[in-house]
Design a protein around this motif. Structure first.
Motif, PDB file in Angstrom:
ATOM      1  N   SER A  43       0.838  -1.211   0.000  1.00  0.00           N
ATOM      2  CA  SER A  43       0.000   0.000   0.000  1.00  0.00           C
ATOM      3  C   SER A  43       0.874   1.264   0.000  1.00  0.00           C
ATOM      4  O   SER A  43       0.511   2.272  -0.592  1.00  0.00           O
ATOM      5  N   ARG A  44       2.051   1.168   0.687  1.00  0.00           N
ATOM      6  CA  ARG A  44       2.972   2.324   0.729  1.00  0.00           C
ATOM      7  C   ARG A  44       3.801   2.416  -0.548  1.00  0.00           C
ATOM      8  O   ARG A  44       4.511   3.385  -0.761  1.00  0.00           O
ATOM      9  N   GLY A  45       3.771   1.353  -1.356  1.00  0.00           N
ATOM     10  CA  GLY A  45       4.570   1.329  -2.583  1.00  0.00           C
ATOM     11  C   GLY A  45       5.991   0.857  -2.334  1.00  0.00           C
ATOM     12  O   GLY A  45       6.854   1.043  -3.192  1.00  0.00           O
ATOM     13  N   THR A  46       6.227   0.199  -1.175  1.00  0.00           N
ATOM     14  CA  THR A  46       7.573  -0.328  -0.904  1.00  0.00           C
ATOM     15  C   THR A  46       7.573  -1.850  -1.053  1.00  0.00           C
ATOM     16  O   THR A  46       6.516  -2.482  -1.047  1.00  0.00           O
ATOM     17  N   GLU A  47       8.780  -2.429  -1.169  1.00  0.00           N
ATOM     18  CA  GLU A  47       8.912  -3.872  -1.375  1.00  0.00           C
ATOM     19  C   GLU A  47       8.881  -4.582  -0.007  1.00  0.00           C
ATOM     20  O   GLU A  47       9.705  -4.294   0.863  1.00  0.00           O
ATOM     21  N   PRO A  48       7.942  -5.533   0.200  1.00  0.00           N
ATOM     22  CA  PRO A  48       7.923  -6.237   1.485  1.00  0.00           C
ATOM     23  C   PRO A  48       9.088  -7.224   1.614  1.00  0.00           C
ATOM     24  O   PRO A  48       9.640  -7.647   0.594  1.00  0.00           O
ATOM     25  N   ALA A  49       9.436  -7.603   2.843  1.00  0.00           N
ATOM     26  CA  ALA A  49      10.476  -8.616   3.060  1.00  0.00           C
ATOM     27  C   ALA A  49       9.972  -9.949   2.518  1.00  0.00           C
ATOM     28  O   ALA A  49       8.759 -10.186   2.475  1.00  0.00           O
ATOM     29  N   ALA A  50      10.946 -10.838   2.120  1.00  0.00           N
ATOM     30  CA  ALA A  50      10.564 -12.134   1.527  1.00  0.00           C
ATOM     31  C   ALA A  50       9.669 -12.925   2.489  1.00  0.00           C
ATOM     32  O   ALA A  50       8.676 -13.536   2.075  1.00  0.00           O
ATOM     33  N   GLY A  51      10.002 -12.916   3.771  1.00  0.00           N
ATOM     34  CA  GLY A  51       9.200 -13.663   4.758  1.00  0.00           C
ATOM     35  C   GLY A  51       7.779 -13.135   4.838  1.00  0.00           C
ATOM     36  O   GLY A  51       6.823 -13.910   4.989  1.00  0.00           O
ATOM     37  N   ASP A  52       7.629 -11.811   4.706  1.00  0.00           N
ATOM     38  CA  ASP A  52       6.286 -11.217   4.770  1.00  0.00           C
ATOM     39  C   ASP A  52       5.455 -11.629   3.557  1.00  0.00           C
ATOM     40  O   ASP A  52       4.251 -11.875   3.658  1.00  0.00           O
ATOM     41  N   ASN A  57       1.177 -14.884   1.194  1.00  0.00           N
ATOM     42  CA  ASN A  57       0.713 -15.865   0.210  1.00  0.00           C
ATOM     43  C   ASN A  57      -0.069 -16.998   0.861  1.00  0.00           C
ATOM     44  O   ASN A  57      -1.064 -17.475   0.315  1.00  0.00           O
ATOM     45  N   ILE A  58       0.367 -17.409   2.052  1.00  0.00           N
ATOM     46  CA  ILE A  58      -0.371 -18.473   2.754  1.00  0.00           C
ATOM     47  C   ILE A  58      -1.791 -17.988   3.017  1.00  0.00           C
ATOM     48  O   ILE A  58      -2.774 -18.679   2.722  1.00  0.00           O
ATOM     49  N   HIS A  59      -1.935 -16.769   3.534  1.00  0.00           N
ATOM     50  CA  HIS A  59      -3.266 -16.223   3.839  1.00  0.00           C
ATOM     51  C   HIS A  59      -4.119 -16.125   2.565  1.00  0.00           C
ATOM     52  O   HIS A  59      -5.291 -16.493   2.561  1.00  0.00           O
ATOM     53  N   VAL A  60      -3.506 -15.647   1.511  1.00  0.00           N
ATOM     54  CA  VAL A  60      -4.242 -15.454   0.255  1.00  0.00           C
ATOM     55  C   VAL A  60      -4.710 -16.801  -0.306  1.00  0.00           C
ATOM     56  O   VAL A  60      -5.897 -16.970  -0.630  1.00  0.00           O
ATOM     57  N   TYR A  61      -3.808 -17.799  -0.378  1.00  0.00           N
ATOM     58  CA  TYR A  61      -4.191 -19.050  -1.036  1.00  0.00           C
ATOM     59  C   TYR A  61      -5.117 -19.906  -0.167  1.00  0.00           C
ATOM     60  O   TYR A  61      -6.022 -20.563  -0.695  1.00  0.00           O
TER      61      TYR A  61
END
Ligand code: HEM
Ligand code: HEM
Length: 172
Positions: A43-52, A57-61
């Protein structure tokens, strides 16, 4: 008399779908916060950490799996129907159970849809509705579970057993 949309019980498919969806919803409620760091970063336009991103992705799928299973479940319900409420149950309790089931269906469709609109289209208002629904779901699911256990142990109706043991051999 048993009418077409009032079978004697649930089919094995309906029972399996009920408990798999219930387990996935509980998982989503417990792990829901894990998507927030990635969502905030996007939302801020920044790149999230890989772990985040992994957690998100778990939540989404898992959430999208709930939507697919909910569509399947609703289609089965349209095809084979659901059993009538126990005859000894008062009119008020029958209405409350029907209202709770309607709300539960609304959640299993509404949560993935609002979540997807927030996630894929960055519609903040959908994210807020999605978050606000969390305590409502906990209350409705809690009351639904207490009602089922109360029916089983105190009223001694077959309501819980029929959501555990399939009735007869009907398709699907
Ligand atoms: C069964 C389906 C789902 C349930 C029960 C669920 C539940 C939750 C919960 C409990 C939270 C955290 C709320 C809080 O901390 O107050 C959350 C956040 C979120 N979920 Fe879901 N979720 C589901 C499906 C999805 C799907 C399919 C997506 C995306 C495709 C999604 C995207 C999001 C997003 C973007 C947030 C953060 C919202 C914000 O911070 O404004 N959810 N979800
Ligand atoms: C997130 C969790 C849950 C959801 C979304 C959910 C949803 C539903 C829905 C929509 C129905 C109506 C039947 C149908 O149309 O298929 C139902 C029935 C039922 N549920 Fe759940 N449920 C959940 C958790 C639970 C739990 C934890 C229990 C027990 C402790 C439970 C016990 C029952 C029973 C016994 C019925 C049958 C009621 C009847 O035949 O009148 N459910 N559930």
């Amino acid at each position: 008399m048993t009418v077409a949309n009032e079978p004697a019980g649930y089919t094995a498919t309906q029972i399996l779908l009920h408990w798999v969806i219930a387990a996935l919803i509980v998982l989503q409620l417990i792990l829901g916060e894990d998507i927030k760091p990635a969502y905030r970063a996007f939302s801020r336009g920044t790149e999230p950490a890989a772990g985040d991103i992994f957690n998100a992705n778990i939540h989404v799928y898992v959430g999208l799996a709930v939507l697919v299973l909910a569509i399947w479940r609703f289609a089965v319900r349209l095809m084979v129907g659901v059993p009538a409420a126990p005859s000894e149950e008062s009119a008020l309790l029958k209405r409350l159970a029907a209202a709770a089931h309607f709300l539960l269906y609304l959640f299993i469709f509404g949560m993935p849809i609002t979540g997807a609109l927030a996630w894929y289209f960055n519609i903040r208002a959908m994210g807020e509705i999605h978050e606000l629904a969390k305590p409502v779901i906990i209350i409705v699911v809690g009351l639904h579970a207490v009602a089922a256990l109360w029916q089983h142990f105190f009223v001694k109706s077959d309501v819980l057993v029929r959501m555990l043991r399939p009735a007869g051999r009907r398709a699907p």
